[in-house]
Design an enzyme around this catalytic site. Structure first.
Site, PDB file in Angstrom:
ATOM      1  N   GLY A  47       0.871  -1.274   0.053  1.00 35.15           N
ATOM      2  CA  GLY A  47       0.003   0.005  -0.105  1.00 35.15           C
ATOM      3  C   GLY A  47       0.874   1.216  -0.017  1.00 35.15           C
ATOM      4  O   GLY A  47       0.360   2.434  -0.594  1.00 35.15           O
ATOM      5  N   THR A  48       2.131   1.257   0.721  1.00 30.86           N
ATOM      6  CA  THR A  48       2.680   2.356   0.941  1.00 30.86           C
ATOM      7  C   THR A  48       3.260   2.706  -0.614  1.00 30.86           C
ATOM      8  O   THR A  48       3.226   3.972  -0.999  1.00 30.86           O
ATOM      9  CB  THR A  48       3.843   2.059   1.872  1.00 30.86           C
ATOM     10  OG1 THR A  48       3.410   1.876   3.260  1.00 30.86           O
ATOM     11  CG2 THR A  48       5.060   3.312   1.996  1.00 30.86           C
ATOM     12  N   ASN A  56      -8.176   3.316   9.188  1.00 33.67           N
ATOM     13  CA  ASN A  56      -7.775   2.282   9.768  1.00 33.67           C
ATOM     14  C   ASN A  56      -7.898   2.241  11.238  1.00 33.67           C
ATOM     15  O   ASN A  56      -7.954   1.384  11.863  1.00 33.67           O
ATOM     16  CB  ASN A  56      -5.928   2.221   9.609  1.00 33.67           C
ATOM     17  CG  ASN A  56      -5.367   3.486   9.474  1.00 33.67           C
ATOM     18  OD1 ASN A  56      -5.817   4.411   8.848  1.00 33.67           O
ATOM     19  ND2 ASN A  56      -4.454   3.645  10.263  1.00 33.67           N
ATOM     20  N   GLN A 113      -7.832  -0.452   3.946  1.00 31.62           N
ATOM     21  CA  GLN A 113      -8.556  -1.002   5.019  1.00 31.62           C
ATOM     22  C   GLN A 113      -9.765  -1.472   4.837  1.00 31.62           C
ATOM     23  O   GLN A 113     -10.240  -2.537   5.224  1.00 31.62           O
ATOM     24  CB  GLN A 113      -8.314  -0.093   6.170  1.00 31.62           C
ATOM     25  CG  GLN A 113      -7.327   0.142   6.743  1.00 31.62           C
ATOM     26  CD  GLN A 113      -6.818  -1.117   7.791  1.00 31.62           C
ATOM     27  OE1 GLN A 113      -7.633  -1.900   7.992  1.00 31.62           O
ATOM     28  NE2 GLN A 113      -5.463  -1.171   8.138  1.00 31.62           N
ATOM     29  N   SER A 133      -3.732  -3.284  -0.486  1.00 29.77           N
ATOM     30  CA  SER A 133      -2.557  -4.007   0.079  1.00 29.77           C
ATOM     31  C   SER A 133      -2.934  -5.239   0.317  1.00 29.77           C
ATOM     32  O   SER A 133      -4.083  -5.493   0.791  1.00 29.77           O
ATOM     33  CB  SER A 133      -1.955  -3.048   1.339  1.00 29.77           C
ATOM     34  OG  SER A 133      -1.240  -4.059   2.066  1.00 29.77           O
ATOM     35  N   ALA A 134      -2.049  -6.318  -0.041  1.00 31.94           N
ATOM     36  CA  ALA A 134      -2.412  -7.859   0.140  1.00 31.94           C
ATOM     37  C   ALA A 134      -2.651  -8.103   1.548  1.00 31.94           C
ATOM     38  O   ALA A 134      -3.259  -9.108   1.842  1.00 31.94           O
ATOM     39  CB  ALA A 134      -1.323  -8.439  -0.745  1.00 31.94           C
ATOM     40  N   HIS A 135      -1.581  -7.718   2.383  1.00 32.38           N
ATOM     41  CA  HIS A 135      -1.664  -8.247   3.725  1.00 32.38           C
ATOM     42  C   HIS A 135      -2.665  -7.839   4.531  1.00 32.38           C
ATOM     43  O   HIS A 135      -3.134  -8.302   5.640  1.00 32.38           O
ATOM     44  CB  HIS A 135      -0.161  -7.909   4.590  1.00 32.38           C
ATOM     45  CG  HIS A 135      -0.089  -6.689   4.849  1.00 32.38           C
ATOM     46  ND1 HIS A 135      -0.104  -6.293   6.317  1.00 32.38           N
ATOM     47  CD2 HIS A 135       0.343  -5.417   4.252  1.00 32.38           C
ATOM     48  CE1 HIS A 135       0.316  -4.856   6.404  1.00 32.38           C
ATOM     49  NE2 HIS A 135       0.408  -4.661   5.224  1.00 32.38           N
ATOM     50  N   THR A 182      11.971  -7.213 -11.541  1.00 33.53           N
ATOM     51  CA  THR A 182      11.217  -8.529 -11.748  1.00 33.53           C
ATOM     52  C   THR A 182      10.203  -8.553 -10.583  1.00 33.53           C
ATOM     53  O   THR A 182      10.272  -8.251  -9.536  1.00 33.53           O
ATOM     54  CB  THR A 182      12.251  -9.743 -11.474  1.00 33.53           C
ATOM     55  OG1 THR A 182      13.517  -9.398 -12.511  1.00 33.53           O
ATOM     56  CG2 THR A 182      11.714 -11.040 -11.775  1.00 33.53           C
ATOM     57  N   CYS A 207       3.740   3.789  17.300  1.00 35.64           N
ATOM     58  CA  CYS A 207       5.178   3.757  17.918  1.00 35.64           C
ATOM     59  C   CYS A 207       6.143   3.238  16.844  1.00 35.64           C
ATOM     60  O   CYS A 207       7.237   2.789  17.300  1.00 35.64           O
ATOM     61  CB  CYS A 207       5.311   2.928  19.314  1.00 35.64           C
ATOM     62  SG  CYS A 207       4.596   1.364  19.204  1.00 35.64           S
TER      63      CYS A 207
HETATM   64  N1  PLP Z   1      -2.952   2.893   4.184  1.00 30.74           N
HETATM   65  C1  PLP Z   1      -3.588   2.539   5.162  1.00 30.74           C
HETATM   66  C2  PLP Z   1      -4.746   2.997   5.400  1.00 30.74           C
HETATM   67  C3  PLP Z   1      -3.135   1.394   5.929  1.00 30.74           C
HETATM   68  O1  PLP Z   1      -3.713   1.143   7.090  1.00 30.74           O
HETATM   69  C4  PLP Z   1      -1.846   1.010   5.652  1.00 30.74           C
HETATM   70  C5  PLP Z   1      -1.231  -0.151   6.488  1.00 30.74           C
HETATM   71  O2  PLP Z   1      -1.228  -0.111   7.733  1.00 30.74           O
HETATM   72  C6  PLP Z   1      -1.268   1.360   4.582  1.00 30.74           C
HETATM   73  C7  PLP Z   1      -1.721   2.401   3.679  1.00 30.74           C
HETATM   74  C8  PLP Z   1       0.196   0.867   3.950  1.00 30.74           C
HETATM   75  O3  PLP Z   1       0.290  -0.634   3.527  1.00 30.74           O
HETATM   76  P1  PLP Z   1       1.409  -1.469   3.407  1.00 30.74           P
HETATM   77  O4  PLP Z   1       1.624  -1.969   4.759  1.00 30.74           O
HETATM   78  O5  PLP Z   1       0.932  -2.479   2.560  1.00 30.74           O
HETATM   79  O6  PLP Z   1       2.458  -0.677   2.958  1.00 30.74           O
END
Ligand code: PLP
Length: 389
Positions: free
Chosen positions: A71-72, A152, A180, A200-202, A240, A328
């Site tokens: 996601g970042t 989130n 989220q 974001s996958a996780h 890749t 934190c």
């Molecule tokens: N955006 C939101 C709203 C999130 O809660 C998070 C992760 O906590 C992210 C982006 C970032 O995603 P990633 O952990 O895949 O970089």
């Protein structure tokens, strides 16, 4: 020792069995997706199958999905002045982000710091549409707006179709961080009116380290990718591909889409049980976003006098994982920027705990949490009585 109870799904969700299987199968395949031989074609097939599943989860075309490291990275890729179509290559000159965005959005991507503005939220944690409108009309320009689909921390769902209307009326583009919300509520990029959307996958049961930037269509694209080199991801993300991560992401997206209709109401019922239980033991508890459209799995609450960090450790020792409203990540406990933006008193914000459920959460998890919460609420009551005496 009794089993641990994981109630921190907004931090990350446990890996789904389908995702695990897809990751392991991909790890055992030798090919590079860019190679033309059979091994390469098999890897390419795994990537494209995943792309289709990710696109389907949000009602997009597979060709409009760029796979990233999470996601970042997808947020960083989206937040650039250089968003173009074939007909429109003039750069975006302003970025408006809501005050409750994730730090990866707050950072402003590749916009100059003085081109970034914060849009206020109200005391309930909902983006202030009047403030957005005033900012959009006060200064003409070519804005990019970024508002998340659901927060989130509080789980509050934002009025994205209205945000999209205001943004488009002002000649802007809208990016929506749906990290989220995905897998917890249905998402359709077109119905939302989003031009760009992050996943974001996780957070939906895939592996950590995979994600996607989804565009409303193929024509809109960042003209200056973050990673340049090979032509992977149609030139939008060189390198890749993380085939195993991507395959796991696809499998998780498929499973999330399949489970959505059942998982949502089930999590909402468990969440109601949780909130009733919290209130029964501490009637003064403040539940943020209560009564609003919220993700069905998220409860953020605060009880004045409770020390969230101490409560977190006590719960952990009791076998329960939740999170506090503070961040934190830098080793220093910072108060939640989300609660601060909502105008929550710092003392109350310091007592905020977030409990987030998932598709395998069960009634027994809620009971275990409430058992531990009873001890905390009782010790808080004792502390208050001793102060009053
Ligand atoms: N955006 C939101 C709203 C999130 O809660 C998070 C992760 O906590 C992210 C982006 C970032 O995603 P990633 O952990 O895949 O970089």
């Amino acid at each position: 020792m009794s089993q641990r109870v994981y109630l921190d799904w907004n931090a990350t969700a446990p890996l789904r069995a389908e995702a695990r299987e897809a990751v392991l199968a991909a790890l055992d395949r030798p090919g590079n997706p860019s190679s033309v031989h059979a091994e390469g074609r098999a890897a390419r097939h795994a990537v494209e199958e995943a792309r289709q599943a990710v696109a389907a989860l949000v009602g997009a075309e597979p060709a409009a999905v760029t796979l990233t490291s999470g996601g970042t990275e997808a947020n960083a890729l989206a937040l650039t002045p250089a968003l173009e179509t074939a007909q429109d290559k003039e750069p975006r000159n302003r970025l408006l982000v809501s005050a409750i965005e994730h730090p990866s959005v707050q950072s402003g991507g590749s916009f100059a710091p003085d081109a970034v503005e914060r849009v206020a939220v109200d005391g309930r944690g909902v983006v202030d549409l009047d403030d957005l409108k005033a900012r959009l009309t006060r200064r003409p320009g070519r804005p990019l707006v970024s508002v998340m689909l659901a927060n989130n921390e509080t789980g509050v769902v934002q009025p994205i179709p209205e945000v999209a209307r205001l943004t488009h009326e002002a000649g802007g583009l809208l990016h929506v961080d749906a990290v989220q919300a995905a897998g917890k509520i249905p998402i359709d990029i077109k119905a939302l009116g989003a031009d760009l959307l992050t996943l974001s996958a996780h957070k939906l049961g895939g592996p950590k380290g995979a994600g996607a930037l989804v565009r409303r269509d193929e024509t809109l694209h960042p003209a200056r990718p973050l990673l340049r080199g090979g032509g992977q991801e149609r030139g939008l993300r060189a390198g890749t591909e993380n085939v195993a991560g991507i395959a796991g992401f696809g499998a998780a997206a498929r499973a999330a889409a399949r489970g959505l209709a059942e998982d949502g109401p089930r999590m909402a019922a468990l969440r109601s049980q949780l909130e009733r239980g919290i209130r029964a033991l501490a009637p003064e508890a403040v539940i943020f976003g209560e009564g609003l459209d919220r993700l069905p799995n998220t409860t953020m609450f605060a009880v004045a006098g409770l020390k969230a960090e101490t409560a977190l450790i006590a719960l952990d020792l009791d076998g329960i994982a939740v999170s506090s409203g503070s961040a934190c990540s830098s080793g220093k406990v910072e108060p939640s920027h989300v609660l601060a933006a909502m105008g929550v008193e710092p003392a109350l914000a310091a007592s905020a705990l977030r409990v987030s459920l998932g598709w395998t959460s069960a009634e027994s998890d809620i009971e275990r949490f409430l058992g531990a919460w009873k001890k905390l609420a009782e010790s808080l009551g004792k502390l208050r009585r001793s102060i009053a005496a």
